[in-house]
Design a protein around this motif. Structure first.
Motif, mmCIF file in Angstrom:
data_model
loop_
_atom_site.group_PDB
_atom_site.id
_atom_site.type_symbol
_atom_site.label_atom_id
_atom_site.label_comp_id
_atom_site.label_asym_id
_atom_site.label_seq_id
_atom_site.Cartn_x
_atom_site.Cartn_y
_atom_site.Cartn_z
ATOM 1 N N ALA A 1 -4.578 4.807 1.412
ATOM 2 C CA ALA A 1 -4.017 5.741 0.125
ATOM 3 C C ALA A 1 -3.056 5.919 0.944
ATOM 4 C CB ALA A 1 -5.115 6.220 -0.109
ATOM 5 N N THR A 2 -1.439 5.855 0.708
ATOM 6 C CA THR A 2 -0.716 6.921 0.885
ATOM 7 C C THR A 2 -0.249 6.846 -0.206
ATOM 8 O OG1 THR A 2 1.566 6.493 2.943
ATOM 9 C CG2 THR A 2 1.198 4.687 1.564
ATOM 10 N N LYS A 3 0.859 7.821 0.504
ATOM 11 C CA LYS A 3 1.683 8.755 -0.619
ATOM 12 C C LYS A 3 3.424 8.770 -0.564
ATOM 13 C CE LYS A 3 -2.033 12.094 -0.408
ATOM 14 N NZ LYS A 3 -1.827 11.981 1.346
ATOM 15 N N THR B 1 0.780 -2.536 -4.453
ATOM 16 C CA THR B 1 -0.340 -1.024 -4.504
ATOM 17 C C THR B 1 -1.610 -2.088 -5.430
ATOM 18 O OG1 THR B 1 -1.127 1.115 -4.622
ATOM 19 C CG2 THR B 1 0.703 -0.101 -6.675
ATOM 20 N N ASP C 1 -7.000 8.457 3.833
ATOM 21 C CA ASP C 1 -5.464 8.961 3.767
ATOM 22 C C ASP C 1 -4.338 8.943 4.504
ATOM 23 O OD1 ASP C 1 -5.134 10.363 0.913
ATOM 24 O OD2 ASP C 1 -4.257 11.999 2.611
ATOM 25 N N ASP D 1 -4.285 0.207 -0.985
ATOM 26 C CA ASP D 1 -4.790 -0.148 -2.581
ATOM 27 C C ASP D 1 -4.767 0.935 -3.171
ATOM 28 O OD1 ASP D 1 -6.737 -2.034 -0.924
ATOM 29 O OD2 ASP D 1 -6.788 -0.977 0.410
ATOM 30 N N LEU D 2 -4.505 2.006 -2.293
ATOM 31 C CA LEU D 2 -3.876 3.610 -3.933
ATOM 32 C C LEU D 2 -2.608 3.979 -3.427
ATOM 33 C CD1 LEU D 2 -4.921 5.149 -6.164
ATOM 34 C CD2 LEU D 2 -6.338 6.208 -4.332
ATOM 35 N N TYR D 3 -1.924 4.387 -3.849
ATOM 36 C CA TYR D 3 -0.256 4.557 -4.205
ATOM 37 C C TYR D 3 -0.374 6.479 -5.031
ATOM 38 C CZ TYR D 3 4.573 4.909 -2.558
ATOM 39 O OH TYR D 3 5.854 5.470 -2.244
ATOM 40 N N TYR D 4 0.282 6.719 -4.672
ATOM 41 C CA TYR D 4 0.157 8.713 -5.069
ATOM 42 C C TYR D 4 1.403 9.040 -5.323
ATOM 43 C CZ TYR D 4 -5.110 9.579 -4.041
ATOM 44 O OH TYR D 4 -6.349 9.921 -3.699
#
Length: 331
Positions: free
Chosen positions: A86-88, A164, A48, A135-138
């Motif tokens: 995951a990043t944001k 993403t 993360d 894989d995951l974008y917040y």
């Protein structure tokens, strides 16, 4: 390393996630690489980070340092495909100096969630990470200034473009999360599958306005919506369970102070002493034992030694009697 489903996707993620917030700033590159190597060797997969990590440790930092270190680690090891990354976006700070000096409100400080802002933000993250997708974008911080429709349509475009795989939201109240889900359902946009909030053994006191903290209402919501997985940041509140000075002075404790917290801290101290472990380790193990809802515990060690201390929670077995004592504590 146990895994849990990510929402109702076909993906499972490590229940203990490695937060990379301090990598490249307070954690040097050698120590960052050491922790990443150890985490994968232990069977961990969930990394993360965020584009704004970390502008606050000092004037030489601007944000993006954590993603850049991860990019160099991927280039060195070739292990990008072994992790769930995951990043944001939305919390990039254009003027770190003014932010560090406290001259900016949150509305002035953060980049926000306008469509072009998010598109450019993710492109920047991909460059620093040296990858073609995450894989995951917040959405890192909620942005009431931007219409949700604009934000959600832009996020849907990022998924459609293959930049993403999945979406998440962080620091958001329950009513707003429900509005997001309704709009996604109405327009056929991909809904968030992960909710990242501050969450620990202590409970937010009723007078706190900190909506980034999971409360009982949000836990009930998550129990009813199994397509969302809770990712808990600050699960040990910077070591507050083992430091009476932090219990009194840590800024984060302002949202928890009260009789209920006093009772819970006392219970942690008693049970931890009986088990011969630290309070932090007990609380982290407690979180990993939770089933309704299941949750990912996100740790952010600064040093390899801290990493080793925290990952030991994977080996702490708590029986039902201990869990009952912890859960019943409070005022």
């Amino acid at each position: 390393m146990h895994t849990i489903p990510l929402g109702q996707t076909e993906v499972s993620v490590s229940q203990l996630a490695l937060g990379c917030m301090l990598m490249g700033t307070l954690t040097n590159e050698a120590d960052s690489f050491a922790m990443l190597d150890r985490y994968l060797a232990a069977g961990g997969t969930f990394l993360d980070t965020a584009d704004c990590y970390a502008w606050w440790p000092g004037p030489e930092y601007t944000g993006g340092e954590s993603e850049s270190v991860l990019g160099r680690w991927f280039a060195r090891t070739g292990r990008r495909d072994e992790v769930f990354l995951a990043t944001k976006g939305s919390a990039w700070v254009a003027d770190p100096e003014a932010a560090r000096a406290g001259r900016l409100s949150d509305d002035e400080k953060y980049a926000g969630t306008a469509g072009d802002t998010l598109r450019h933000a993710l492109d920047g993250s991909l460059r620093r990470l040296g990858v073609d997708h995450v894989d995951l974008y917040y959405v890192h911080v909620d942005d009431p200034r931007t219409p949700l429709e604009e934000t959600l349509e832009a996020l849907a475009g990022l998924v459609a473009a293959g930049k993403t795989r999945y979406l998440g939201w962080s620091n958001v109240p329950t009513w707003r999360l429900e509005r997001i889900r309704q709009l996604c359902d109405r327009f056929g946009w991909p809904a968030p599958v992960a909710l990242q909030q501050e969450h620990t053994y202590l409970r937010r006191h009723p007078g706190s306005g900190n909506l980034s903290i999971v409360d009982d209402q949000q836990l009930a919501y998550l129990r009813s919506h199994k397509d969302l997985t809770l990712v808990a940041y600050s699960p040990i509140l910077k070591g507050v369970y083992d430091d009476v000075h932090k219990q009194r002075d840590l800024a984060q404790m302002r949202s928890y102070h009260g009789a209920d917290t006093d009772a819970r801290l006392a219970t942690v101290a008693k049970v931890a002493t009986e088990l011969g472990i630290s309070g932090s380790l007990l609380v982290l193990a407690w979180m990993l034992h939770q089933r309704s809802p299941r949750r990912v515990a996100l740790i952010g060690p600064r040093t390899p030694a801290q990493y080793d201390e925290l990952v030991a929670a994977l080996d702490v077995a708590l029986d039902d009697a201990v869990l009952d004592v912890l859960d019943a504590a409070g005022a």
